[in-house]
Scaffold this motif. Structure first.
Motif, mmCIF file in Angstrom:
data_model
loop_
_atom_site.group_PDB
_atom_site.id
_atom_site.type_symbol
_atom_site.label_atom_id
_atom_site.label_comp_id
_atom_site.label_asym_id
_atom_site.label_seq_id
_atom_site.Cartn_x
_atom_site.Cartn_y
_atom_site.Cartn_z
ATOM 1 N N VAL A 224 0.849 -1.189 0.000
ATOM 2 C CA VAL A 224 0.000 0.000 0.000
ATOM 3 C C VAL A 224 0.886 1.240 0.000
ATOM 4 O O VAL A 224 1.822 1.330 0.775
ATOM 5 C CB VAL A 224 -0.897 0.012 1.253
ATOM 6 N N PHE A 225 0.586 2.204 -0.876
ATOM 7 C CA PHE A 225 1.477 3.352 -0.975
ATOM 8 C C PHE A 225 0.826 4.597 -0.410
ATOM 9 O O PHE A 225 -0.371 4.646 -0.183
ATOM 10 C CB PHE A 225 1.918 3.557 -2.425
ATOM 11 N N GLY A 226 1.641 5.594 -0.144
ATOM 12 C CA GLY A 226 1.151 6.837 0.465
ATOM 13 C C GLY A 226 0.133 7.520 -0.431
ATOM 14 O O GLY A 226 0.189 7.414 -1.643
ATOM 15 N N ILE A 227 -0.771 8.257 0.193
ATOM 16 C CA ILE A 227 -1.925 8.785 -0.508
ATOM 17 C C ILE A 227 -1.557 9.749 -1.630
ATOM 18 O O ILE A 227 -2.244 9.821 -2.634
ATOM 19 C CB ILE A 227 -2.879 9.444 0.503
ATOM 20 N N ASP A 228 -0.470 10.479 -1.512
ATOM 21 C CA ASP A 228 -0.147 11.419 -2.586
ATOM 22 C C ASP A 228 0.974 10.946 -3.495
ATOM 23 O O ASP A 228 1.440 11.665 -4.343
ATOM 24 C CB ASP A 228 0.167 12.802 -2.021
ATOM 25 N N GLU A 229 1.393 9.700 -3.296
ATOM 26 C CA GLU A 229 2.412 9.179 -4.202
ATOM 27 C C GLU A 229 1.718 8.646 -5.447
ATOM 28 O O GLU A 229 0.617 8.118 -5.377
ATOM 29 C CB GLU A 229 3.127 7.990 -3.560
ATOM 30 N N VAL A 230 2.384 8.776 -6.557
ATOM 31 C CA VAL A 230 1.887 8.116 -7.755
ATOM 32 C C VAL A 230 2.192 6.636 -7.576
ATOM 33 O O VAL A 230 3.255 6.266 -7.095
ATOM 34 C CB VAL A 230 2.591 8.690 -9.003
ATOM 35 N N SER A 231 1.228 5.799 -7.918
ATOM 36 C CA SER A 231 1.421 4.380 -7.623
ATOM 37 C C SER A 231 2.602 3.833 -8.412
ATOM 38 O O SER A 231 2.835 4.216 -9.547
ATOM 39 C CB SER A 231 0.169 3.598 -7.961
ATOM 40 N N ASP A 259 -3.889 -3.746 -4.422
ATOM 41 C CA ASP A 259 -3.506 -3.243 -3.093
ATOM 42 C C ASP A 259 -2.919 -1.830 -3.180
ATOM 43 O O ASP A 259 -2.573 -1.239 -2.177
ATOM 44 C CB ASP A 259 -2.514 -4.200 -2.419
ATOM 45 N N ARG A 260 -2.799 -1.292 -4.387
ATOM 46 C CA ARG A 260 -2.334 0.090 -4.510
ATOM 47 C C ARG A 260 -3.477 1.053 -4.757
ATOM 48 O O ARG A 260 -3.270 2.207 -5.031
ATOM 49 C CB ARG A 260 -1.308 0.184 -5.645
ATOM 50 N N HIS A 261 -4.693 0.546 -4.720
ATOM 51 C CA HIS A 261 -5.835 1.377 -5.068
ATOM 52 C C HIS A 261 -6.827 1.558 -3.925
ATOM 53 O O HIS A 261 -8.017 1.718 -4.152
ATOM 54 C CB HIS A 261 -6.555 0.804 -6.294
ATOM 55 N N TYR A 262 -6.318 1.468 -2.714
ATOM 56 C CA TYR A 262 -7.201 1.822 -1.611
ATOM 57 C C TYR A 262 -6.402 2.501 -0.524
ATOM 58 O O TYR A 262 -5.185 2.369 -0.437
ATOM 59 C CB TYR A 262 -7.948 0.612 -1.051
ATOM 60 N N THR A 307 -11.754 0.278 -2.645
ATOM 61 C CA THR A 307 -10.763 0.570 -3.689
ATOM 62 C C THR A 307 -11.379 1.565 -4.680
ATOM 63 O O THR A 307 -12.595 1.770 -4.705
ATOM 64 C CB THR A 307 -10.375 -0.687 -4.499
ATOM 65 N N VAL A 308 -10.530 2.126 -5.526
ATOM 66 C CA VAL A 308 -11.007 3.050 -6.548
ATOM 67 C C VAL A 308 -12.028 2.352 -7.466
ATOM 68 O O VAL A 308 -13.068 2.917 -7.796
ATOM 69 C CB VAL A 308 -9.820 3.620 -7.357
ATOM 70 N N ARG A 309 -11.759 1.097 -7.845
ATOM 71 C CA ARG A 309 -12.716 0.362 -8.699
ATOM 72 C C ARG A 309 -14.039 0.155 -7.977
ATOM 73 O O ARG A 309 -15.111 0.308 -8.577
ATOM 74 C CB ARG A 309 -12.136 -0.998 -9.141
ATOM 75 N N GLU A 310 -13.982 -0.182 -6.693
ATOM 76 C CA GLU A 310 -15.228 -0.343 -5.942
ATOM 77 C C GLU A 310 -16.011 0.974 -5.912
ATOM 78 O O GLU A 310 -17.226 0.992 -6.118
ATOM 79 C CB GLU A 310 -14.931 -0.839 -4.517
ATOM 80 N N ILE A 327 -1.946 9.048 -11.852
ATOM 81 C CA ILE A 327 -2.697 10.005 -11.026
ATOM 82 C C ILE A 327 -2.629 9.486 -9.593
ATOM 83 O O ILE A 327 -2.847 8.297 -9.357
ATOM 84 C CB ILE A 327 -4.166 10.097 -11.502
ATOM 85 N N SER A 328 -2.315 10.361 -8.637
ATOM 86 C CA SER A 328 -2.161 9.902 -7.241
ATOM 87 C C SER A 328 -3.475 9.337 -6.718
ATOM 88 O O SER A 328 -4.562 9.659 -7.213
ATOM 89 C CB SER A 328 -1.714 11.062 -6.350
ATOM 90 N N LEU A 329 -3.373 8.489 -5.707
ATOM 91 C CA LEU A 329 -4.554 7.847 -5.145
ATOM 92 C C LEU A 329 -5.556 8.874 -4.620
ATOM 93 O O LEU A 329 -6.763 8.765 -4.855
ATOM 94 C CB LEU A 329 -4.135 6.878 -4.036
ATOM 95 N N SER A 330 -5.065 9.908 -3.930
ATOM 96 C CA SER A 330 -5.999 10.913 -3.399
ATOM 97 C C SER A 330 -6.743 11.608 -4.537
ATOM 98 O O SER A 330 -7.945 11.868 -4.440
ATOM 99 C CB SER A 330 -5.281 11.944 -2.529
#
Length: 362
Positions: A224-231, A259-262, A307-310, A327-330
């Motif tokens: 899982v990566f930080g919210i403002d990091e690009v995956s 696991d990188r999208h939530y 997740t973003v897809r959900e 695009i960053s997760l946030s």
């Protein structure tokens, strides 16, 4: 699996659209599926424009609507989109339409007045009709009338229209007065009214953590990566993609669902009013635009956020819609949470096209 779609494609309806405040295009999904030709789309946010372009192509432009030359905009049958909700729901400040961003509303009016489309569709937060903002809302309706439009408005809940989400938004639909009819909001189709629940829309998606363990070689090991990091970029090797790998055509539903999208809270949630664990047998609470407070929490994998897809599925966007990983997760969450539920846009678009075709007296 992987062909989730609540906005079936209707035949072309012959009407053109200028989309303002288009966001990442969740509303566009619905309008396109309803048969419209969107000739131009504008938004100020670069990530939203990037997402829109990724899914629909080059006719989207990053622009400030206050700066743009109105004459440079195309003439279309319909103008679709409402100014960002912050204008009207300035938390606690009560700035409303007088706020810096509230100017966008009056600019929007000016564009409609100059362009005189046959119709416009304006979507906004329900806060617009609360007591505090009601004077602004009434003034807005009055203005729309003055510039030549017959107005009908309604607060709609997405759950009434076959979306698995209790999302309430205000829709204002204006019909140019020379067409001599008033818009009628569509009734839910058979079986759509308050029927769809989370299990129906996310029940077939694999558990994200187990997915990671089944295909560890396909992933960067950072988890899982930080919210403002690009995956981190998915590492591919030069061989055909095995099924079960996001990007394999059969597995469209896995894009934006890894696991990188939530977002996972750093500390324990206090499960209050806002951070509610959802139930698979109910619709979700409103999908918000921010990632870290007031989150609907996954029913069986708490404390993680959807997740973003959900989130996309809960917004009734099809699996063919994908947010690019640069695009960053946030920002991905923001794009999805700010969007119009695709199926609601599809309903309104269909009703509007039918009525423009059969009710116009011009």
């Amino acid at each position: 699996m992987g062909d989730f779609n609540l906005t079936p494609q209707q035949p072309a309806n012959g009407f053109t659209v200028l989309e303002l405040f288009c966001g990442g295009g969740l509303g566009a999904i619905g309008f396109k599926a309803a048969g419209y030709d969107i000739v131009k789309a504008l938004d100020f946010d670069k990530n939203a424009v990037k997402a829109y372009r990724h899914n629909f192509g080059q006719y989207v432009e990053q622009a400030d609507i206050n700066e743009i030359e109105i004459d440079s905009l195309p003439d279309t049958d319909v103008i679709f989109g409402g100014p960002p909700c912050q204008d009207f729901s300035v938390a606690g400040k009560g700035a409303g339409a007088d706020g810096e961003r509230g100017k966008l509303v009056w600019r929007y009016l000016e564009i409609i007045e100059r362009k005189q489309p046959k119709a416009f569709v304006f979507e906004n937060v329900k806060g617009l009709i609360t007591k505090r903002h009601r004077p602004t809302f009434d003034a807005l309706i009055e203005k729309f009338n003055e510039i030549g439009y017959e107005i009908e408005w309604k607060a709609l809940s997405a759950w009434d229209y076959g979306v698995a989400q209790k999302r309430e938004r205000v829709f204002i639909v204006g019909i140019r007065k020379d067409l001599r009819f008033t818009f009628e909001f569509p009734k839910p189709l058979e079986g759509d009214y308050q029927t769809r629940v989370l299990r129906d829309v996310i029940g077939d998606l694999p558990d994200v953590s187990s997915y990671y363990y089944r295909h560890p070689r396909n992933y960067d090991r950072r988890g899982v990566f930080g919210i403002d990091e690009v995956s981190p970029t998915v590492r591919t090797v030069n061989r055909p993609m095995p099924p079960g790998y996001p990007g394999h055509p059969k597995d469209a539903h896995l894009q934006n669902h890894t696991d990188r999208h939530y977002w996972m809270p750093k500390s324990e949630y206090t499960y209050g009013q806002a951070n509610r664990v959802q139930s698979l047998d109910k619709p979700s609470n409103t999908i918000p635009a921010h990632h870290n407070s007031g989150q609907p929490i996954h029913p069986t994998e708490a404390p993680r956020r959807f997740t973003v897809r959900e989130c996309l599925r809960i917004q009734s966007a099809p699996d063919s819609y994908v947010l690019p990983d640069d695009i960053s997760l946030s920002a991905q969450y923001r794009i999805v949470g700010n969007g119009i539920a695709s199926r609601v846009a599809w309903y309104i678009g269909r009703a509007l096209a039918d009525q423009l075709r059969f009710k116009s007296k011009a």
